[in-house]
Scaffold this active site. Structure first.
Site, short mmCIF file in Angstrom:
data_model
loop_
_atom_site.label_atom_id
_atom_site.label_comp_id
_atom_site.label_asym_id
_atom_site.label_seq_id
_atom_site.Cartn_x
_atom_site.Cartn_y
_atom_site.Cartn_z
N GLY A 221 -0.64 9.46 -10.77
CA GLY A 221 -1.06 8.51 -9.64
C GLY A 221 0.03 7.82 -8.74
O GLY A 221 1.02 8.00 -9.25
N PRO A 223 2.43 5.11 -6.87
CA PRO A 223 3.11 4.02 -7.62
C PRO A 223 2.26 2.92 -7.16
O PRO A 223 1.68 2.85 -6.03
CB PRO A 223 4.55 3.98 -6.71
CG PRO A 223 4.68 5.36 -6.11
CD PRO A 223 3.55 5.96 -5.77
N GLY A 224 1.96 1.80 -7.90
CA GLY A 224 1.59 0.69 -7.59
C GLY A 224 0.24 0.67 -8.07
O GLY A 224 -0.85 0.00 -7.93
N GLY A 226 -1.35 0.91 -11.09
CA GLY A 226 -1.44 0.41 -12.22
C GLY A 226 -1.50 1.32 -13.52
O GLY A 226 -2.09 0.93 -14.44
N LYS A 227 -0.39 2.30 -13.59
CA LYS A 227 -0.44 3.05 -14.71
C LYS A 227 0.48 2.15 -15.56
O LYS A 227 -0.04 2.09 -16.88
CB LYS A 227 0.35 4.22 -14.33
CG LYS A 227 -0.13 5.27 -12.78
CD LYS A 227 0.79 6.38 -12.78
CE LYS A 227 2.14 6.14 -12.26
NZ LYS A 227 1.92 5.47 -10.79
N HIS A 442 1.17 -1.87 26.47
CA HIS A 442 0.78 -0.71 25.53
C HIS A 442 -0.18 -1.09 24.43
O HIS A 442 -1.17 -0.17 24.12
CB HIS A 442 2.35 -0.53 24.85
CG HIS A 442 1.98 0.64 24.00
ND1 HIS A 442 3.00 1.76 24.21
CD2 HIS A 442 1.76 0.80 22.66
CE1 HIS A 442 2.87 2.62 23.11
NE2 HIS A 442 1.98 2.08 22.26
N GLU A 443 -0.04 -2.19 23.87
CA GLU A 443 -1.10 -2.45 22.84
C GLU A 443 -2.47 -2.69 23.30
O GLU A 443 -3.42 -2.23 22.72
CB GLU A 443 -0.45 -3.65 22.15
CG GLU A 443 0.78 -3.71 21.34
CD GLU A 443 0.97 -2.50 20.27
OE1 GLU A 443 0.03 -2.09 19.65
OE2 GLU A 443 2.20 -1.97 20.46
N ASP A 518 3.43 6.75 18.11
CA ASP A 518 2.31 6.98 18.46
C ASP A 518 2.30 8.51 18.68
O ASP A 518 1.25 9.29 17.88
CB ASP A 518 1.76 6.20 19.81
CG ASP A 518 1.51 4.86 19.72
OD1 ASP A 518 1.37 4.48 18.78
OD2 ASP A 518 1.65 4.14 20.90
P1 ADP Z 1 2.41 1.70 -11.57
O1 ADP Z 1 2.80 1.84 -12.82
O2 ADP Z 1 1.09 2.64 -11.14
O3 ADP Z 1 3.36 2.03 -10.59
P2 ADP Z 1 1.63 -0.93 -12.04
O4 ADP Z 1 1.05 -0.79 -13.05
O5 ADP Z 1 3.19 -1.25 -12.17
O6 ADP Z 1 1.73 0.45 -11.17
O7 ADP Z 1 1.22 -2.16 -11.20
C1 ADP Z 1 1.82 -2.94 -10.27
C2 ADP Z 1 1.04 -4.22 -10.37
O8 ADP Z 1 -0.18 -4.02 -9.32
C3 ADP Z 1 0.49 -4.68 -11.52
O9 ADP Z 1 1.28 -5.35 -12.41
C4 ADP Z 1 -0.69 -5.60 -11.33
O10 ADP Z 1 -0.54 -6.54 -10.73
C5 ADP Z 1 -1.09 -4.66 -9.67
N1 ADP Z 1 -2.28 -3.89 -10.15
C6 ADP Z 1 -2.12 -2.40 -9.93
N2 ADP Z 1 -3.29 -1.99 -10.38
C7 ADP Z 1 -4.42 -2.74 -10.60
C8 ADP Z 1 -5.58 -2.78 -11.20
N3 ADP Z 1 -6.08 -1.63 -11.22
N4 ADP Z 1 -5.89 -3.96 -11.41
C9 ADP Z 1 -5.26 -4.94 -11.18
N5 ADP Z 1 -4.21 -5.07 -11.02
C10 ADP Z 1 -3.41 -4.00 -10.59
#
Ligand code: ADP
Length: 652
Positions: A221, A223-224, A226-227, A442-443, A518
């Site tokens: 997945g 980044p970010g 929630g892995k 523009h906007e 754009d």
């Molecule tokens: P990844 O490992 O995919 O890069 P992280 O697990 O480190 O992402 O997620 C970063 C932060 O984003 C988490 O600490 C949490 O605060 C928030 N977050 C991401 N996904 C979720 C989710 N499904 N539910 C709640 N918080 C989430």
């Protein structure tokens, strides 16, 4: 704690270095100071005087290679005194290599008593000075360097070269305290992980049925999403320790070091089992093994070691390795084989429901005001990851704190979303009057065209404040959410994207660098329409480009060879689509010129317009279009009737 003990160690080392230096100076003094006094004579002179009987007594300092003593410069020695004249002291050095002590004793001692001082103390101190002290001082200096580098480095660390690095101590297992309640929008993933959870809770259960244990899970997945959070939640739910490392920690240039680290890591994990070992960015080690040149050797060894470790777990070991990556396409197939990382779970950006849930989780315990509608916030944030949403809530709260307010308001959330998308307002960059006017037009151009294309309600906010890299911005609503877009909708998007440049051309007679982004977006969209969605009558419904892998990854790559003619046709079609969109945008702007002027001047004055205020300014367009529609409906209706009649004929 760490810095305290580091500071202590540093002080002790400094003091011991000082003491050692003092000892050093003292010993140098003893060793190299010549105690001899009196007249300095040459060795030949001494021999001559000895032969003449002028030496009263002599002493050989063996270590210094000095002969010293008393002699009678004018008379001769007799019974320990001088006969005729006064006694005086002398000293002479001799080359140790040429003259032996015995020779001296023989030649001087023939007529005078000669004593030999072996100077054992001096010999020892010389030894210490030349060998032992420098070693001690060097060791101290080395310690000093290590301490100043890491604060908590120790000799043990040097010995442990090749272990999981400096973080070894920090790689302590944690009991996470995170549960599935803290992870939102990942229902499927949670369901898939339930087996892992069962296994961790009771590792012997699988053995009883003769089944293999789920050893490895790979979370795919962006980044970010929630892995890491999910892996921590599994550990938390199962109540087992969680050890986290990054794949990049195993990447070394020295062959064998990475493999040694893997071995060390797993020996730690084994000691803690049942446990979860989380390897973030596993693609750093698990990359496909092929054509890798020189650095491949080390990576291959590391990967092999990882595979060996995975295969080595027993069914009852109670160890689950979870890897995370956003590049599943580059992982080595050997890693994904059954019995290794055989469970693959994809975690994508959350859907609307998931986003609402995530926002609710992160809003817990924060003073959210009554006017905040998290569902609305979620609808405004399609494509955001969990981390982005957590960031939105945090930014909104920070804004509240910065302005000494007690509650987070809906406006804070608006600003926070804007910040997360575009970066914070850029302060200090002042636009000239001309630049400001141009930006306003523009906007406004984007907004007017969007409204004229029937998308007025999608425009939430427009601003000429510089944000992040963008000079200004228009925030559009939820079509990123839509999974199915018709050709008309895509054309609408294209026309809206060209609205800014069209407005600049219309008002100022020429474009500016402000249109770069754009153009980039419009070109990309037009290319997709032609090469992926089959929306060009010229090229037909054929796919010419594909993403490197479906979903969130990679860049576009051609599907096989494309002939020059086809490439030329593609380029021509892209140009045509964009040019037509610009022409259409220009036509729309000319038609709604009054509203365009009004919006631009309001923007120039107020910088940002949003919500109802914005809708009011662009309302005339809606009204005008409604009138047009009414006019057109008649025509359409009659044409439709005609069609029906015509169709009826053949059927009938
Ligand atoms: P990844 O490992 O995919 O890069 P992280 O697990 O480190 O992402 O997620 C970063 C932060 O984003 C988490 O600490 C949490 O605060 C928030 N977050 C991401 N996904 C979720 C989710 N499904 N539910 C709640 N918080 C989430």
């Amino acid at each position: 704690m760490k810095s305290k003990s580091g500071g202590m160690g540093l002080r002790v080392l400094l003091i011991s270095l000082l003491i050692l230096s003092l000892i050093f100076v003292f010993m140098v003094n003893i060793t190299f100071k010549s105690p001899s006094s009196g007249t300095k004579l040459s060795l030949d002179n001494v021999y001559r005087m000895a032969a003449n009987g002028q030496i009263v007594r002599a002493r050989l300092l063996d270590q210094d290679a000095v002969v010293e003593g008393t002699y009678c410069p004018e008379g001769v020695a007799q019974g320990g005194n001088c006969r005729g004249g006064k006694a005086a002291t002398f000293h002479a050095t001799y080359p140790r290599s040429d003259v032996s002590t015995q020779q001296l004793i023989d030649r001087i001692g023939a007529r005078a008593p000669v004593a030999v001082d072996h100077q054992t103390g001096k010999e020892v101190s010389r030894l210490v000075l030349t060998f032992v002290l420098p070693l001690i001082i060097l060791a101290n200096l080395f310690g000093l360097i290590l301490l100043s580098k890491g604060g908590d480095a120790s000799l043990g660390e040097i010995a442990g070269f090749g272990r999981v690095g400096k973080d070894r101590q920090r790689k302590k297992a944690t009991v996470t305290g995170v549960s599935f309640n803290d992870v939102a929008g990942a229902g499927e993933a949670v369901a898939e992980l339930s087996e892992v959870l069962d296994y961790l809770k009771d590792p012997t259960k699988f053995e009883a049925y003769g089944a293999t244990a789920p050893k490895g899970v790979i979370l795919f997945g962006p980044p970010g999403c929630g892995k890491t959070l999910l892996a921590r939640a599994v550990a938390g739910e199962a109540g087992v320790p969680f050890i986290s490392v990054s794949g990049t920690e195993f990447v070394e240039s020295l062959v064998g070091v990475g493999a040694a680290r893997v071995r060390d890591l797993f020996s730690q994990v084994r000691a803690l089992s049942p446990a979860i070992c989380f390897i973030d960015e596993i693609d750093a080690v698990g990359r496909r093994r092929e054509g890798e040149g020189v650095s491949g050797g080390e990576r291959e060894q590391t990967l092999n070691q990882l595979l060996v470790e995975l295969d080595g777990f027993e069914v009852t070991a109670g160890i689950v390795v979870m890897g995370a990556t956003n590049r599943p396409d580059i992982l080595d197939p050997a890693l994904m084989r059954p019995g290794r990382f055989d469970r693959h779970i994809t975690i994508d950006r959350p859907e609307l429901e998931g986003r609402i849930h995530i926002l609710k989780i992160h809003a817990r315990g924060k003073p959210i005001g009554p006017d905040v509608d998290l569902e609305f916030v979620a609808s405004r944030t399609p494509g955001f990851t969990g981390a982005d949403l957590a960031n939105v809530v945090n930014e909104a709260t920070l804004l509240t704190i910065r302005e000494y307010r007690t509650e987070v308001t809906a406006a804070d959330f608006e600003e926070a979303i804007f910040r997360v998308v575009n970066g914070p307002k850029r302060r200090g960059r002042v636009l000239s009057v001309e630049e400001r006017q141009r930006t306003a037009f523009h906007e406004a151009g984007h907004v007017i065209v969007a409204a004229a294309a029937g998308r007025a309600d999608e425009v939430h906010r427009v601003s000429i404040l510089a944000r992040g890299r963008a000079v200004a911005s228009v925030q559009m609503g939820a079509d990123a959410e839509a999974t199915l877009l018709s050709r008309t909708q895509l054309r609408g998007k294209l026309v809206t994207q060209m609205g800014g440049i069209a407005a600049e051309n219309l008002i100022f007679g020429e474009g500016s660098t402000g249109g770069e982004q754009d153009i980039e977006q419009a070109t990309d969209l037009a290319r997709d329409m032609v090469t992926r969605y089959g929306m060009s009558p010229e090229l037909g419904p054929v796919r010419y480009l594909a993403h490197a892998a479906e979903g969130f990854l990679g860049n576009d790559i051609p599907l096989g060879e494309i002939s020059i003619e086809t490439q030329t046709a593609i380029d021509k079609e892209i140009r045509r689509l964009v040019a037509e969109a610009q022409a259409e945008a220009t036509a729309m702007l000319s038609r709604h010129r009054k509203t365009l002027d009004a919006l631009a001047s309001r923007l120039d004055e107020e910088e940002t317009l949003e919500g109802e205020t914005l809708q009011k300014v662009i309302a005339p367009i809606e009204a005008e279009m409604a009138t047009e529609r009414i006019g057109a409906t008649g025509k359409v209706a009659s044409r439709a009737n005609g069609t029906r009649t015509r169709r009826k004929t053949p059927v009938g």
